[in-house]
Design a protein around this motif. Structure first.
Motif, PDB file in Angstrom:
ATOM      1  N   PHE A   2       0.844  -1.359   0.054  1.00 40.03           N
ATOM      2  CA  PHE A   2       0.123   0.055  -0.125  1.00 40.03           C
ATOM      3  C   PHE A   2       1.048   1.415  -0.151  1.00 40.03           C
ATOM      4  O   PHE A   2       1.949   1.420   0.609  1.00 40.03           O
ATOM      5  N   LEU A   3       0.256   2.408  -0.769  1.00 41.53           N
ATOM      6  CA  LEU A   3       0.866   3.558  -0.681  1.00 41.53           C
ATOM      7  C   LEU A   3      -0.181   4.448  -0.023  1.00 41.53           C
ATOM      8  O   LEU A   3      -1.100   4.665  -0.684  1.00 41.53           O
ATOM      9  N   THR A  21      -1.232  -2.610  -4.487  1.00 37.44           N
ATOM     10  CA  THR A  21      -0.660  -3.680  -5.369  1.00 37.44           C
ATOM     11  C   THR A  21      -0.611  -4.843  -4.496  1.00 37.44           C
ATOM     12  O   THR A  21      -0.536  -4.907  -3.536  1.00 37.44           O
ATOM     13  N   ALA A  22       0.056  -5.926  -5.201  1.00 33.52           N
ATOM     14  CA  ALA A  22       0.089  -7.285  -4.824  1.00 33.52           C
ATOM     15  C   ALA A  22       1.211  -8.261  -5.324  1.00 33.52           C
ATOM     16  O   ALA A  22       1.548  -7.838  -6.464  1.00 33.52           O
ATOM     17  N   VAL A  23       1.836  -9.013  -4.854  1.00 31.22           N
ATOM     18  CA  VAL A  23       2.709 -10.046  -5.263  1.00 31.22           C
ATOM     19  C   VAL A  23       1.859 -11.060  -5.230  1.00 31.22           C
ATOM     20  O   VAL A  23       1.409 -11.887  -4.492  1.00 31.22           O
ATOM     21  N   LEU A  26       2.183 -16.925  -7.053  1.00 31.62           N
ATOM     22  CA  LEU A  26       2.755 -17.753  -7.902  1.00 31.62           C
ATOM     23  C   LEU A  26       4.378 -17.458  -8.031  1.00 31.62           C
ATOM     24  O   LEU A  26       5.329 -18.183  -7.988  1.00 31.62           O
ATOM     25  N   ARG A  27       4.610 -16.077  -8.032  1.00 32.58           N
ATOM     26  CA  ARG A  27       5.702 -15.346  -7.933  1.00 32.58           C
ATOM     27  C   ARG A  27       6.224 -15.687  -6.586  1.00 32.58           C
ATOM     28  O   ARG A  27       7.666 -15.854  -6.537  1.00 32.58           O
ATOM     29  N   LEU A  28       5.915 -15.521  -5.542  1.00 33.31           N
ATOM     30  CA  LEU A  28       6.096 -15.617  -4.163  1.00 33.31           C
ATOM     31  C   LEU A  28       6.845 -17.047  -4.062  1.00 33.31           C
ATOM     32  O   LEU A  28       7.745 -17.196  -3.418  1.00 33.31           O
ATOM     33  N   PHE A  35       7.629  -6.001  -6.167  1.00 35.64           N
ATOM     34  CA  PHE A  35       6.254  -5.587  -6.325  1.00 35.64           C
ATOM     35  C   PHE A  35       6.405  -4.302  -7.140  1.00 35.64           C
ATOM     36  O   PHE A  35       7.567  -3.569  -7.156  1.00 35.64           O
ATOM     37  N   LEU A  36       5.156  -3.625  -7.813  1.00 34.27           N
ATOM     38  CA  LEU A  36       5.333  -2.555  -8.753  1.00 34.27           C
ATOM     39  C   LEU A  36       3.895  -1.752  -8.333  1.00 34.27           C
ATOM     40  O   LEU A  36       2.768  -2.371  -8.636  1.00 34.27           O
TER      41      LEU A  36
END
Length: 305
Positions: A2-3, A21-23, A26-28, A35-36
């Motif tokens: 979070f921003l 946003t979230a990760v 599957l990537r984790l 994160f982006l």
């Protein structure tokens, strides 16, 4: 992830993030936790986030949009500046694991069947509420319980007596939060924003005194608590050091309130909440409303006096 606006968001308090946003899992699973945030407007922000370890977080539900037992959090948020036309890289290290679920509860006893609990605004009245820990089948971390411990905000190893009544404060902390309707006014903060107005409740400490024994490191668990309304409204404003300033008001504002619980870890629950709007008998307890009334008669249109 979070921003938030600068100085907003957990653990300082609840706020609406500017960006989310979230990760993906599957990537984790491959060890990639990058994160982006895309298309972020330039300016100052506060970065905060957590790892949902057991999948019981639901960002679409107010009281479930928070970490629970077993989830990982940072020690603090990160203040950062996003320049125009630039890409900013920053890490957020998750070093703390939450021990307990949010203090989910329901109110029991006389006066709850009608859907509204009324509290007189008289200083001479004594109003008590009974609350039971209730996971509602939505929290996966552990059996629903209240975890009671002494408050030690300054970390000096001694229990705090924040209101000077000679009795140390306990977690979880409960309070009624005023929800003003159009036309009702509240005190303003120095930055021009409205203050929150709360009415504190205190836990009956008798069952916990022999367990805690004045030790701020000890913890007791309970499935139910007895609460007493302290009939003094307080305006909550932010201090220059980021803390809170409580200013007593001349009278309790008449109108509608939420009943809040805050745990020692910073988790929260309140009623009424979004779960109460669901067509479920199990969740009906989450729609209970609270009103402070003048002289025993509801008069929610009156502003703070």
């Amino acid at each position: 992830m979070f921003l938030f606006a600068p100085s907003e968001g957990p653990p300082r308090g609840q706020a609406v993030p500017r960006y989310v946003t979230a990760v993906p899992d599957l990537r984790l699973g491959t060890g990639d936790a990058r994160f982006l945030f895309a298309e972020v407007n330039p300016g100052p922000y506060r970065l905060w986030g957590f790892l949902d370890a057991n999948g019981d977080v639901d960002l679409s539900v107010d009281v479930l949009a928070q970490p629970g037992a077993g989830d990982w959090l940072p020690a603090a948020g990160v203040e950062l500046e996003i320049p125009a036309g630039s890409v900013v890289e920053h890490e957020l290290t998750l070093t703390q694991r939450r021990r307990h679920d949010p203090p989910a509860f329901r109110v029991t006893g006389e006066g709850t069947d009608g859907g509204v609990v009324t509290v007189p605004d008289s200083l001479l009245s004594l109003t008590s509420l009974d609350v039971e820990a209730e996971g509602l089948g939505l929290l996966r971390g552990e059996e629903a319980r209240f975890f009671v411990r002494l408050v030690d905000r300054d970390g000096d190893g001694n229990a705090d007596d924040l209101n000077g009544d000679g009795v140390p404060e306990l977690f979880p902390q409960f309070f009624l939060r005023f929800m003003p309707r159009p036309g009702q006014t509240v005190p303003m903060q120095t930055d021009g924003g409205p203050s929150q107005v709360i009415v504190p409740l205190v836990i009956n400490p008798v069952p916990f005194v022999p367990i805690l024994q004045g030790d701020v490191t000890r913890e007791a668990s309970a499935t139910s608590l007895q609460l007493f309304v302290v009939p003094v409204a307080q305006a909550v404003s932010e201090a220059t050091d980021g803390g809170q300033v409580l200013t007593p008001l001349a009278a309790m504002p008449v109108g509608e309130y939420q009943l809040w619980a805050l745990s020692a870890e910073g988790a929260f629950w309140y009623i009424p909440n979004a779960l109460g709007a669901r067509d479920s008998e199990v969740l009906h307890s989450q729609s209970l409303r609270f009103e402070i009334v003048r002289g025993g008669s509801p008069d929610a249109g009156n502003p703070i006096r």
